[in-house]
Design a protein around this motif. Structure first.
Motif, short mmCIF file in Angstrom:
data_model
loop_
_atom_site.label_atom_id
_atom_site.label_comp_id
_atom_site.label_asym_id
_atom_site.label_seq_id
_atom_site.Cartn_x
_atom_site.Cartn_y
_atom_site.Cartn_z
N LEU A 1 43.46 54.56 30.70
CA LEU A 1 44.19 56.06 30.78
C LEU A 1 43.65 56.46 30.18
O LEU A 1 43.33 57.38 29.80
CB LEU A 1 45.93 55.46 30.08
N ALA A 2 42.96 56.27 28.95
CA ALA A 2 42.33 56.24 27.79
C ALA A 2 40.57 56.75 29.04
O ALA A 2 39.88 57.94 27.95
CB ALA A 2 42.13 55.13 26.81
N ARG A 3 40.24 56.07 29.44
CA ARG A 3 38.68 56.75 29.69
C ARG A 3 39.27 56.10 31.51
O ARG A 3 38.64 55.84 32.05
CB ARG A 3 37.54 54.60 29.58
N PRO A 4 39.35 57.56 31.80
CA PRO A 4 39.19 57.99 33.42
C PRO A 4 37.95 57.33 34.12
O PRO A 4 38.79 56.53 35.59
CB PRO A 4 39.79 59.34 33.47
N GLU A 5 37.17 57.37 33.60
CA GLU A 5 35.21 56.96 34.75
C GLU A 5 35.86 55.08 35.43
O GLU A 5 35.46 55.45 36.36
CB GLU A 5 34.44 56.66 33.87
N LEU A 6 36.89 55.03 34.64
CA LEU A 6 37.01 53.07 35.04
C LEU A 6 38.10 53.01 36.58
O LEU A 6 37.73 52.48 36.78
CB LEU A 6 37.64 52.42 34.11
N LEU A 7 38.57 54.39 36.41
CA LEU A 7 39.13 54.05 38.21
C LEU A 7 39.02 53.86 38.78
O LEU A 7 38.99 52.93 39.83
CB LEU A 7 40.45 55.25 38.25
N GLY A 8 37.22 54.34 38.94
CA GLY A 8 36.46 54.07 40.07
C GLY A 8 36.30 52.56 40.22
O GLY A 8 35.72 52.96 41.89
N GLU A 9 36.28 51.85 39.58
CA GLU A 9 36.49 50.20 39.56
C GLU A 9 37.00 48.95 39.71
O GLU A 9 37.20 48.40 40.27
CB GLU A 9 35.26 50.24 37.66
N ILE A 10 38.78 49.63 39.25
CA ILE A 10 39.55 49.10 40.07
C ILE A 10 40.15 48.65 40.47
O ILE A 10 41.39 48.08 40.45
CB ILE A 10 40.21 49.41 38.43
N VAL A 11 39.56 50.09 41.31
CA VAL A 11 40.99 49.81 42.56
C VAL A 11 40.10 48.66 44.55
O VAL A 11 39.41 49.92 45.00
CB VAL A 11 41.12 51.36 42.84
N ILE A 12 39.97 48.19 44.70
CA ILE A 12 39.55 47.75 45.41
C ILE A 12 40.20 46.77 47.05
O ILE A 12 40.61 46.18 46.63
CB ILE A 12 39.32 45.40 44.71
N PRO A 13 39.62 47.30 47.83
CA PRO A 13 39.39 47.14 48.92
C PRO A 13 39.78 45.09 49.20
O PRO A 13 39.10 44.84 48.59
CB PRO A 13 38.19 47.55 49.84
N TYR A 14 40.40 44.84 50.42
CA TYR A 14 40.90 43.57 49.95
C TYR A 14 39.74 43.35 51.27
O TYR A 14 39.89 41.83 51.40
CB TYR A 14 42.00 42.73 50.64
N ASP A 15 38.82 43.83 52.40
CA ASP A 15 37.83 43.49 53.35
C ASP A 15 37.12 41.96 52.62
O ASP A 15 36.81 41.56 53.68
CB ASP A 15 37.00 44.54 53.33
N GLY A 16 36.42 42.31 51.07
CA GLY A 16 35.34 41.30 50.51
C GLY A 16 35.69 39.93 50.56
O GLY A 16 35.29 38.65 50.10
N LEU A 17 37.78 40.18 50.35
CA LEU A 17 37.79 38.89 49.86
C LEU A 17 37.90 37.34 50.17
O LEU A 17 37.46 36.53 49.69
CB LEU A 17 39.78 39.41 49.23
N LEU A 18 37.79 37.13 51.54
CA LEU A 18 38.40 36.03 52.36
C LEU A 18 37.22 36.04 53.68
O LEU A 18 36.33 37.02 54.23
CB LEU A 18 39.23 36.12 53.14
N LYS A 19 35.76 34.82 53.31
CA LYS A 19 35.05 34.67 54.19
C LYS A 19 35.66 34.39 55.67
O LYS A 19 34.54 34.27 56.51
CB LYS A 19 34.13 34.06 53.34
N ASN A 20 36.86 33.08 55.46
CA ASN A 20 37.40 32.10 56.78
C ASN A 20 38.33 32.48 57.01
O ASN A 20 38.71 33.21 58.45
CB ASN A 20 36.79 30.65 56.47
N GLY A 21 39.04 33.12 55.97
CA GLY A 21 40.62 33.38 56.63
C GLY A 21 40.48 35.23 56.59
O GLY A 21 39.57 35.76 56.98
#
Length: 363
Positions: free
Chosen positions: A46-66
């Motif tokens: 909220l103080a440094r808006p450029e961080l928004l692009g770094e903190i909303v993350i897809p789940y796609d890479g979370l699990l390697k097997n499941g």
């Protein structure tokens, strides 16, 4: 035969546990949202808006097997999760980790990450326009937000209002004194033992009438923007549909020594919904996740869950409270510490690189 584990809820606790057990079980994580939000860093964003692009993350890479299944669980039949569309996902063991809700824009209010980002950007625009900002609620989020805004936007007057007579009354007094002193050094006005006479809303920031709010004693505070940060509420809707669950005064579900809320021996809960004695912080749930990982691995290996040493919360509540990248205070196992360790552990990077690695994602 490989055991099936279903985890319901893909917040901090659910994703941590799913990743830890991905190599040891047939893992299914059920989560209605398509992206994960690093809420801890949202305060600074909220103080440094450029961080928004770094903190909303897809789940796609979370699990390697499941697998990650996008859906909302509306009922349980034993260890079978039933989704809104009628899909049934059966498991040998189930962990419910539905977390907590919070005022916008710190946590997603729905399932759409695009809508979440739109609202966050709207609040950032409100912050840009405001000269005097009142933050109502001086817990971890409110205090950190005051520090982040004061550090990044020193031209604005920040007032932090707390109904308590001291900051962080549930922790050693040294923590509250240190936080109040450092907030003062940043130019934040701290009003303790005060309530807002009439709070227009508690679910999102708002512009008050006549750009003024009044404290309970009638004292007026100039405020072009009011940001309410009253506290988290456990998301226990699914638990409320289960027979035998008992809730404490804070709305969290009581558990036995093995984090089980019902007579079902293979149904566990973890994180903000569990009444364990831990505070509703990342530090608290990390301890729970670590214990549950070991317990479920032992259970998968054929050990009775009751043969595992019961869970014990932290002997004393721990917390990390950065005020911008260089200030802050913390309570660690050895006591209260100040800016140096707080910055080194959390304040500098807010764990953002860690979560990029854990989700195998780069912005």
């Amino acid at each position: 035969m490989t055991k099936k584990i279903t985890i319901i809820g893909g917040g901090y606790a659910g994703t941590m546990l799913a990743r830890e057990l991905d190599q040891h079980a047939d893992m299914t994580l059920i989560e209605p949202r398509e992206k994960w939000v690093h809420n801890v860093a949202m305060i600074r964003a909220l103080a440094r808006p450029e961080l928004l692009g770094e903190i909303v993350i897809p789940y796609d890479g979370l699990l390697k097997n499941g697998r990650v299944v996008r859906g909302r669980v509306v009922a349980m039949d034993g260890n079978t999760a039933i989704l809104e569309d009628g899909t049934e996902i059966a498991g040998d063991m189930t962990v419910i980790a539905t977390g907590s809700s919070y005022a916008a824009p710190f946590k997603m209010q729905g399932d759409d990450s695009g809508a979440f980002l739109t609202k966050a950007k709207r609040v950032i625009m409100q912050i840009d326009k405001a000269k005097n900002i009142a933050i109502v609620g001086a817990g971890a989020v409110g205090s950190e937000l005051a520090g982040e805004l004061a550090f990044a936007r020193p031209e604005k007057q920040i007032t932090l209002v707390s109904a308590d007579d001291n900051l962080f009354p549930g922790y050693p007094a040294k923590l509250g004194r240190s936080m109040q002193r450092q907030l003062g050094e940043l130019g934040v006005k701290v009003r303790l033992g005060e309530r807002i006479k009439k709070l227009k809303r508690t679910d999102e920031p708002f512009v008050p009438p006549k750009n003024t709010i009044k404290l309970s004693d009638g004292f007026p505070i100039d405020a072009d923007l009011v940001i309410p940060v009253i506290g988290a509420k456990p998301e226990t809707g699914l638990l409320q549909s289960l027979q035998g669950v008992i809730f404490d005064d804070d709305g969290r579900a009581k558990v036995d020594g093995w984090l089980r809320p019902t007579a079902n021996p293979d149904l566990f809960i973890v994180g903000d919904i569990a009444s364990t004695g831990d505070t509703m912080t990342i530090v608290g749930l990390t301890r729970q996740v670590g214990w549950l990982k070991k317990a479920l691995k032992a259970h998968i290996g054929g050990k009775q869950i009751e043969d595992v040493r019961p869970y014990k919360p932290w002997p004393k509540p721990l917390i990390l409270l950065p005020l911008g990248p260089d200030k802050g205070a913390s309570v660690l196992p050895f006591g209260v510490t100040g800016p140096f360790l707080t910055s080194a552990i959390k304040g500098k990077k807010l764990f953002i690189p860690r979560y990029h690695r854990e989700f195998d994602w780069q912005p």
